[in-house]
Design a protein around this motif. Structure first.
Motif, mmCIF file in Angstrom:
data_model
loop_
_atom_site.group_PDB
_atom_site.id
_atom_site.type_symbol
_atom_site.label_atom_id
_atom_site.label_comp_id
_atom_site.label_asym_id
_atom_site.label_seq_id
_atom_site.Cartn_x
_atom_site.Cartn_y
_atom_site.Cartn_z
ATOM 1 N N GLY A 14 7.384 -6.004 -15.213
ATOM 2 C CA GLY A 14 8.376 -6.140 -14.161
ATOM 3 C C GLY A 14 7.799 -6.238 -12.759
ATOM 4 N N PRO A 15 8.584 -6.756 -11.814
ATOM 5 C CA PRO A 15 8.105 -6.982 -10.441
ATOM 6 C C PRO A 15 7.765 -5.709 -9.672
ATOM 7 C CG PRO A 15 10.457 -7.467 -10.629
ATOM 8 C CD PRO A 15 9.952 -7.275 -12.018
ATOM 9 N N GLU A 16 8.479 -4.609 -9.930
ATOM 10 C CA GLU A 16 8.205 -3.373 -9.183
ATOM 11 C C GLU A 16 6.797 -2.861 -9.471
ATOM 12 O OE1 GLU A 16 10.122 1.054 -8.286
ATOM 13 O OE2 GLU A 16 10.812 -0.106 -10.013
ATOM 14 N N PHE A 17 6.383 -2.970 -10.721
ATOM 15 C CA PHE A 17 5.040 -2.560 -11.125
ATOM 16 C C PHE A 17 3.987 -3.291 -10.289
ATOM 17 C CE2 PHE A 17 1.345 -3.723 -13.748
ATOM 18 C CZ PHE A 17 0.855 -2.479 -14.099
ATOM 19 N N GLY A 18 4.102 -4.622 -10.225
ATOM 20 C CA GLY A 18 3.137 -5.415 -9.466
ATOM 21 C C GLY A 18 3.220 -5.171 -7.979
ATOM 22 N N ASN A 19 4.430 -4.963 -7.478
ATOM 23 C CA ASN A 19 4.618 -4.762 -6.045
ATOM 24 C C ASN A 19 3.945 -3.477 -5.565
ATOM 25 O OD1 ASN A 19 5.886 -5.567 -3.500
ATOM 26 N ND2 ASN A 19 7.176 -3.768 -3.792
ATOM 27 N N ILE A 20 4.109 -2.399 -6.330
ATOM 28 C CA ILE A 20 3.520 -1.115 -5.941
ATOM 29 C C ILE A 20 1.997 -1.188 -5.942
ATOM 30 C CG2 ILE A 20 3.180 1.277 -6.682
ATOM 31 C CD1 ILE A 20 6.098 1.269 -7.642
ATOM 32 N N ILE A 21 1.433 -1.652 -7.045
ATOM 33 C CA ILE A 21 -0.026 -1.694 -7.159
ATOM 34 C C ILE A 21 -0.613 -2.735 -6.208
ATOM 35 C CG2 ILE A 21 -1.966 -2.143 -8.713
ATOM 36 C CD1 ILE A 21 -0.376 -1.003 -10.963
ATOM 37 N N GLY A 22 0.059 -3.875 -6.077
ATOM 38 C CA GLY A 22 -0.438 -4.927 -5.194
ATOM 39 C C GLY A 22 -0.560 -4.477 -3.750
ATOM 40 N N HIS A 23 0.462 -3.796 -3.242
ATOM 41 C CA HIS A 23 0.414 -3.304 -1.863
ATOM 42 C C HIS A 23 -0.700 -2.274 -1.676
ATOM 43 C CE1 HIS A 23 4.393 -5.168 -1.097
ATOM 44 N NE2 HIS A 23 4.005 -5.115 0.162
ATOM 45 N N LEU A 24 -0.843 -1.373 -2.644
ATOM 46 C CA LEU A 24 -1.884 -0.353 -2.528
ATOM 47 C C LEU A 24 -3.280 -0.968 -2.582
ATOM 48 C CD1 LEU A 24 -0.419 2.514 -4.752
ATOM 49 C CD2 LEU A 24 -0.743 2.551 -2.280
ATOM 50 N N ILE A 25 -3.463 -1.964 -3.433
ATOM 51 C CA ILE A 25 -4.775 -2.616 -3.535
ATOM 52 C C ILE A 25 -5.120 -3.337 -2.240
ATOM 53 C CG2 ILE A 25 -5.983 -4.554 -4.628
ATOM 54 C CD1 ILE A 25 -4.830 -3.647 -7.282
ATOM 55 N N LEU A 26 -4.161 -4.069 -1.685
ATOM 56 C CA LEU A 26 -4.439 -4.796 -0.449
ATOM 57 C C LEU A 26 -4.704 -3.834 0.708
ATOM 58 C CD1 LEU A 26 -4.752 -7.613 0.701
ATOM 59 C CD2 LEU A 26 -2.330 -7.598 1.307
ATOM 60 N N GLU A 27 -3.933 -2.758 0.796
ATOM 61 C CA GLU A 27 -4.152 -1.771 1.855
ATOM 62 C C GLU A 27 -5.519 -1.109 1.710
ATOM 63 O OE1 GLU A 27 -2.342 -1.087 4.575
ATOM 64 O OE2 GLU A 27 -1.145 -2.816 3.945
ATOM 65 N N PHE A 86 -8.143 -2.412 0.218
ATOM 66 C CA PHE A 86 -9.154 -3.440 0.502
ATOM 67 C C PHE A 86 -9.360 -3.573 2.011
ATOM 68 C CE2 PHE A 86 -10.588 -7.843 1.090
ATOM 69 C CZ PHE A 86 -11.627 -7.914 0.168
ATOM 70 N N LYS A 87 -8.265 -3.587 2.756
ATOM 71 C CA LYS A 87 -8.363 -3.696 4.218
ATOM 72 C C LYS A 87 -9.041 -2.464 4.810
ATOM 73 C CE LYS A 87 -4.006 -4.343 5.019
ATOM 74 N NZ LYS A 87 -2.748 -4.537 5.776
ATOM 75 N N ALA A 88 -8.715 -1.292 4.272
ATOM 76 C CA ALA A 88 -9.321 -0.057 4.776
ATOM 77 C C ALA A 88 -10.815 -0.009 4.466
ATOM 78 C CB ALA A 88 -8.617 1.154 4.163
ATOM 79 N N GLU A 89 -11.186 -0.498 3.296
ATOM 80 C CA GLU A 89 -12.592 -0.482 2.887
ATOM 81 C C GLU A 89 -13.440 -1.404 3.760
ATOM 82 O OE1 GLU A 89 -15.858 0.583 0.319
ATOM 83 O OE2 GLU A 89 -13.891 1.460 0.767
ATOM 84 N N PHE A 90 -12.852 -2.529 4.157
ATOM 85 C CA PHE A 90 -13.592 -3.512 4.959
ATOM 86 C C PHE A 90 -12.896 -3.716 6.306
ATOM 87 C CE2 PHE A 90 -14.043 -4.600 0.422
ATOM 88 C CZ PHE A 90 -15.409 -4.409 0.276
ATOM 89 N N HIS A 91 -12.539 -2.602 6.942
ATOM 90 C CA HIS A 91 -11.722 -2.658 8.155
ATOM 91 C C HIS A 91 -12.426 -3.333 9.329
ATOM 92 C CE1 HIS A 91 -14.091 1.056 8.522
ATOM 93 N NE2 HIS A 91 -14.002 0.885 9.825
ATOM 94 N N GLU A 92 -13.751 -3.402 9.295
ATOM 95 C CA GLU A 92 -14.480 -4.043 10.393
ATOM 96 C C GLU A 92 -14.666 -5.538 10.169
ATOM 97 O OE1 GLU A 92 -18.107 -1.914 10.822
ATOM 98 O OE2 GLU A 92 -17.158 -0.114 11.655
ATOM 99 N N ASP A 93 -14.158 -6.028 9.063
ATOM 100 C CA ASP A 93 -14.347 -7.432 8.703
ATOM 101 C C ASP A 93 -13.124 -8.246 9.120
ATOM 102 O OD1 ASP A 93 -16.242 -8.714 6.020
ATOM 103 O OD2 ASP A 93 -14.913 -9.906 7.277
ATOM 104 N N ASN A 94 -13.365 -9.469 9.580
ATOM 105 C CA ASN A 94 -12.232 -10.349 9.905
ATOM 106 C C ASN A 94 -11.958 -11.350 8.784
ATOM 107 O OD1 ASN A 94 -14.369 -12.114 10.146
ATOM 108 N ND2 ASN A 94 -14.184 -12.365 12.371
#
Length: 252
Positions: free
Chosen positions: A80-93, A95-103
Motif C-alpha cells: 500500500g501507498p502509506e507504507f512507501g510514503n512513511i519509509i520514503g520520507h524517512l529515507i530521503l530526510e 539521506f539529506k542529513a547524512e550529506f547535509h554539506e552536499d549540494n
C-alpha cells in the motif's frame, strides 16, 4: 516487502541505489524515466506524481524541490501507498542529513555508498509515525512497543512504569509461549478484558505491541486502526529481519 531504493536528482542523475529482493535493471535509465514522469505531472497538473501502481509492484516517489533530489521506493503492491510514503520520507530526510554539506550537483561514482549502513536505522524509525498515528486516535489510552525488555516506543505524556510493564509483558510472553508449546503452536495475540479498558498484546517478530483502549470508544474503526498498525509493523520487522548491520541484505 521492500525491493529497491533509488535516490536521484531532478536532472535524472542516480545518487544512490540499493536492491533488496529483485534487481532493478538499469537504475540510471529508470532515474531518467521517473524524472520525466515527475516533471510531466508537475507541468500538466501542477502536482507531483507520488505513487505508481503496477501489476506486481508499487513505486512511491518522495521529492525535495529545494535540493532537487528524489527518493523512489519499489515494493510489493499489497503493502500500500502509506507504507512507501512513511519509509520514503524517512529515507530521503536521513539521506539529506547524512550529506547535509552536499549540494548533490557533482556526481562521483560511489560517493554516497556509505548510506547503505543507515538503512536499517531508518527503517526501524518508521515505527514511530505508525504508532504515533495510532496513539492519536480517540479511545487509545496507551501504546507501547517492547523489544525484549526495552521500550522501543511509548507515550511520553503518560506516566507508565516502563520497566514494570516490560518485565510483566516479557513474563506473559514466556508463559504464553510455554502454553502454546504444548500444542506445537506459537503465541501471536492476547486480549486482556478489564472493567473499563481492553489491552491488546500482539507478538510481532521479536517485539511486542501493547495497545490499551477505553471500552467506551471501542468501534470497528478503532479495531481496524489497531489491525492496520499491526500489519504495518509486521512489514517493517520483516524488512529488518532481512537486513544486517551494514545495510545490506543477509542474502547478499
Amino acid at each position: 516487502m521492500l525491493h529497491s531504493i533509488l535516490i536521484f536528482t531532478d536532472g535524472g542523475n542516480k545518487l544512490f541505489h540499493k536492491d533488496f529482493i529483485s534487481q532493478l535493471e538499469n537504475p540510471r535509465m529508470i532515474s531518467n524515466l521517473l524524472r520525466t514522469i515527475v516533471g510531466f505531472s508537475k507541468q500538466s497538473t501542477g502536482m507531483v506524481a507520488s505513487y505508481i501502481e503496477m501489476k506486481r509492484l508499487s513505486v512511491t516517489i518522495v521529492t525535495d524541490p529545494d535540493l532537487q533530489i528524489n527518493c523512489a521506493l519499489f515494493y510489493d503492491k499489497e503493502d500500500g501507498p502509506e507504507f512507501g510514503n512513511i519509509i520514503g520520507h524517512l529515507i530521503l530526510e536521513s539521506f539529506k542529513a547524512e550529506f547535509h554539506e552536499d549540494n548533490f550537483t557533482s556526481i562521483i561514482q560511489g560517493k554516497y555508498n556509505s548510506f547503505y549502513s543507515k538503512i536499517p536505522e531508518v527503517v526501524r524509525r518508521s515505527v514511530h509515525p505508525i504508532l504515533t498515528k495510532l496513539e492519536r486516535r480517540r479511545g487509545i489510552e496507551t501504546v507501547l512497543l517492547i523489544e525484549k525488555t526495552t521500550i522501543a516506543f511509548d507515550n511520553k505524556s503518560k506516566k507508565i512504569d516502563q520497566l514494570g510493564v516490560a518485565a510483566n509483558i516479557s513474563a506473559l510472553d514466556i508463559s504464553g509461549s510455554d502454553l502454546m508449546g504444548y500444542k506445537a503452536d506459537t503465541l501471536n495475540f492476547v486480549t486482556i478484558n478489564g472493567k473499563n479498558t481492553i489491552i491488546n498484546i500482539s507478538k510481532i517478530d521479536n517485539a511486542v505491541l501493547v495497545v490499551c483502549s477505553d471500552k467506551a470508544y471501542i468501534s470497528r474503526e478503532l479495531t481496524k486502526a489497531i489491525e492496520e498498525a499491526i500489519g504495518m509493523l509486521k512489514k517493517i520487522y520483516s524488512i529488518l529481519s532481512n537486513l544486517d548491520s551494514s545495510g545490506k541484505t543477509i542474502k547478499d
